[in-house]
Each structure stands twice: as structure tokens, then as C-alpha cells.
Design an enzyme around this catalytic site. Structure first.
Site, PDB file in Angstrom:
ATOM      1  N   ASN A 130      -8.872  -8.409  20.337  1.00 34.97           N
ATOM      2  CA  ASN A 130      -7.429  -7.726  20.464  1.00 34.97           C
ATOM      3  C   ASN A 130      -6.941  -7.503  19.308  1.00 34.97           C
ATOM      4  OD1 ASN A 130      -5.173  -6.612  20.976  1.00 34.97           O
ATOM      5  ND2 ASN A 130      -4.278  -8.274  22.237  1.00 34.97           N
ATOM      6  N   HIS A 141       0.979  -1.249  -0.069  1.00 35.37           N
ATOM      7  CA  HIS A 141      -0.029   0.012   0.002  1.00 35.37           C
ATOM      8  C   HIS A 141       0.908   1.210   0.102  1.00 35.37           C
ATOM      9  CE1 HIS A 141      -4.023  -2.011  -0.045  1.00 35.37           C
ATOM     10  NE2 HIS A 141      -3.381  -2.846   0.869  1.00 35.37           N
TER      11      HIS A 141
END
Length: 434
Positions: free
Chosen positions: A286, A218
Site C-alpha cells: 500500500n 525537489h
């Protein structure tokens, strides 16, 4: 101690400089990757410094990155995650929160998305027991249209979740307006499009939620990592809770009693005064990132404008070099947009005198890396065939993409000789068969 640290960082810079290869490009020998991280000595130093400080959990660098990235995308709150996929999961799951009352999404609700794309824009819909409504895209832009979205809205529709394709914005302003007019939530997956604009406005600023990925492919990277952004403080609070085990407390790690009434809460059927650090208001996860990742992200963020401009320049060089070549659909920017390109898509005309696979094999034999347009038509994959979903209209273009489309790179590490070699190779193959 500080002298020792400075010594280590100086040696890190020397190590980086010595570790760099010649950088010479040899056509047909040097691999041209379609994507990848662009990392310099400042990035290496940032990682080593964070390691020397033993910042192994989320901490100051994470908070600083969240603040700086939120400002960049003009959103009020940002929450760093361990991946862009997790960011998408958190964004859609947050919309199921009991704190939203009658507006919460529920199992069986429909969410409009596109058939041709990457699974992580669709998976959260399925994982939350909702029904994806698949619509087609356009060839050339590889995005859907506001008209298609409007046609897909039905009595069970509650949200829209779409990604900008290869950095090219979809008609995001019009689709955001449709969401507003029909009281729908809108999740804007901006993972491939950091820096793109539509009608002069940054993508990632239109939805109730925006998501970004920091995977190496990215626009900037943390190795792994992602982020969820919103300007709705209530939604932001839900995302934070879901990301952090579902807890109700908002104290940062290592902090206590930020709210100044840690032992004064009564929630659920717990006894009054139960420790707020251990009260859970959502069924959460989490999905936090670490300060090591955030330290790298902060270093990368200082270079992102340069990365974006390089992507645009590289895309233009390919587009101009291949202009007029027969049998190929060349990519086009969506009207009124300025994309921060992720890749350069090519679709072989189904009537061409050669196969997509033949062109791809030719390029790969010359060390020019290619990728498919992700999953192509997702409804044809084993994971989704038996998954409840609805299709609106024909998925003709999504099927053509599955069979005929691939892309090559435009990321900042590609040099002019590399790009020219890609152009020359594609031209050589097509012209020899035309």
C-alpha cells in the site's frame, strides 16, 4: 457552509501573510539552506481547503494531479505514490510481474546502475533479489556515459536503472537506444531533474518507466510523495496493482463494478464469481498518497516553470562567480543538455593545498549549508559490502566524489545576495590558501 469555508480560507491567507518574517538576509547570521520547499499562501490555502473537505485518502485531487503531470512529461499514465523511493520500488518490481511472460525480470538478473548516487535508485534491485552492476561516473557532470553502460552489458543483464545527477541529464538518448538494441528494460530516475532536457527532449520521456520525487528538496513538493510514469498501458496496470495491495481490481476508492462484471471472474483457484475487489494478482504494497498531498502538489505544479527557471538562473550566478578559481572542479552541463539544476557541485582537487572538510567547515561556520553528493561510492557503505554485486571498470571518480565532493543550493528561495555571499565565501577561503 460555503460562506464559512470562504471565511476560513480568507483567514488562512491573512494568517500566511502575518506569519511571514521580514525576509532580511544578514550575512553569516541568516542560514542559507542547500534545498527546501518554496511555499506561498496559495499552497497553504490548498492544504486547508482539502482538509476542510476531509479529503483524507486518495481521491479527485490525486487523479487530477496524475493526469496533469502525465501530460507535462508526455506519458500516457501516471500513478501517485507516497514517496519517490516507493516510485522506484514500484517501477522495478513491476518488471518482475508474471504478466510480462518471458520478459519478466527474475532473481539473479543483473541491472546496470551507477556507484555514486542515492541508495533508492539501487535498493529496488537488491530488494527484488537482483544484482546491481556498478559503473563509474564523470567528474564535473557527475553522470555516467553510454560507453560505460555498453561495457557493462553482459549475458545476465536485463535492465538499466540510473538517475540524472543533481538535475544534470546523463546521455539518456544513447542509453535508451542501448536498452532497445539489447532488449533491456530502462528505468529513468528523474527525481532531481524535472524540467531538464537532453537534445531538446524532456528527461523523463525516454525510459520504460520514469520516476519523480516530491520530497521538499525537489522541484515541486507534496511534503512526501512521488510518481511513476509510463506510456506502456500494460506496465501501468501492473504498477497500479502493486501500489494498491496487489489487487486485480482497478476501481477507485469508494467505487464498485467499474468493469461491469465484478462477480463474473474466475482467477487462480478461487471459485467462479469471487468478488473482483478482493482478488489479488500480485504480491503488492500500500504505497498510495493522500488527497491532502495531491492538493498541495496541484498548487505547486502551477509554479514549477518559475521554479525551474530560478534554479537555472541561480546555478549560472554561482558558476560565473566561481569561474577560474583554482583547486576546484566546477560543475558542467552534459553536452546537448539544458539542466533543471538540483544543486551546485564542487569537487576539491586532491592536490589542493586544503581539504574538502576545511572548506565545508568554513562555509558551514558562515551559515552556508552544504551536502555531500549523496552516498558517494555506494559499494563502500555497510549496507552493500556483503550484498551481491558486480563492478565494471574502476570506480576512481566515485571514490574521489566520496572524499572530495559536496554541493551548495540553487533552489528558488535563494536570493542574489545569498548567492553572492556563497561566491564571496568560497573565493575568500580558496584565495587565502592559494
Amino acid at each position: 457552509m460555503s460562506d464559512h469555508k470562504g471565511l476560513v480560507l480568507d483567514e488562512t491567507r491573512k494568517f500566511h501573510q502575518e506569519a511571514q518574517g521580514s525576509g532580511e538576509f544578514i550575512p553569516g547570521v541568516t542560514e542559507i539552506w542547500p534545498s527546501g520547499a518554496v511555499l506561498d499562501e496559495d499552497d497553504r490555502v490548498a492544504l486547508v481547503e482539502a482538509a476542510l473537505d476531509m479529503r483524507i485518502a486518495a481521491g479527485p485531487s490525486s487523479r487530477k494531479f496524475e493526469s496533469q503531470f502525465a501530460r507535462r512529461l508526455k506519458r500516457r499514465k501516471a500513478h501517485l505514490t507516497n514517496s519517490g523511493s516507493s516510485a522506484n520500488l514500484l517501477a522495478l518490481t513491476a518488471l518482475t510481474s508474471h504478466t510480462l511472460g518471458d520478459r519478466r525480470l527474475r532473481r539473479g538478473d543483473e541491472v546496470i546502475t551507477v556507484a555514486a548516487g542515492f541508495p533508492t535508485t539501487v535498493n529496488p534491485i537488491v530488494q527484488n533479489g537482483m544484482v546491481p552492476v556498478f559503473i563509474d561516473v564523470e567528474l564535473g557532470t557527475y553522470n555516467t556515459t553510454a560507453e560505460r553502460v555498453a561495457e557493462a552489458i553482459g549475458p545476465k543483464t536485463r535492465a538499466i536503472m540510473i538517475a540524472h545527477a543533481l538535475g544534470n541529464p546523463f546521455e539518456v538518448a544513447e542509453i535508451a537506444q542501448l536498452a532497445k538494441d539489447h532488449d533491456l528494460y530502462f528505468v529513468e530516475d528523474n527525481c532531481d531533474a524535472v524540467g531538464s532536457t537532453y537534445r531538446g527532449q524532456l528527461t523523463g520521456t525516454f525510459g520504460d518507466f520514469t520516476t519523480v520525487s516530491f520530497y521538499p528538496a525537489h522541484h515541486l513538493t507534496m511534503g512526501e510523495g512521488g510518481i511513476v510514469l509510463t506510456s506502456d498501458l500494460k506496465l501501468a496496470r501492473v504498477v497500479e496493482s502493486l501500489r494498491d495491495w496487489g489487487r486485480d481490481c482497478w476501481c477507485e476508492p469508494g467505487k464498485n463494478n467499474t468493469c461491469l462484471k465484478r462477480f463474473e471472474y474466475q482467477m487462480g483457484t478461487l471459485p467462479e464469481g469471487y468478488d473482483h475487489k478482493y482478488i489479488f494478482s500480485h504480491v503488492g504494497y500500500n504505497l498510495k498518497a493522500t488527497d491532502l498531498q495531491a492538493a498541495l502538489g496541484l498548487s505547486q505544479l502551477t509554479k514549477v516553470d518559475r521554479f525551474i527557471e530560478a534554479r537555472r538562473t541561480n546555478w549560472r550566478r554561482l558558476r560565473e562567480g566561481l569561474d577560474g578559481l583554482p583547486h576546484l572542479v566546477l560543475p558542467e552541463a552534459t553536452a546537448d543538455s539544458d539542466p533543471s539544476w538540483f544543486g551546485f557541485a564542487l569537487t576539491v582537487d586532491p592536490q589542493a593545498p586544503f581539504l574538502r572538510a576545511e572548506l565545508v567547515d568554513f562555509l558551514e561556520s558562515r551559515k552556508i549549508g552544504t551536502r555531500r553528493l549523496f552516498a558517494g561510492n555506494l559499494t563502500r557503505h555497510p549496507a552493500y559490502i556483503d550484498t551481491p554485486h558486480r563492478v565494471v571498470g574502476e570506480l576512481t571518480n566515485s571514490d574521489i566524489i566520496t572524499d572530495q565532493t559536496f554541493w551548495v543550493g540553487v533552489y528558488p528561495a535563494l536570493t542574489e545576495p545569498m548567492l553572492d555571499y556563497i561566491v564571496a565565501s568560497v573565493r575568500e577561503f580558496v584565495e587565502a590558501r592559494s
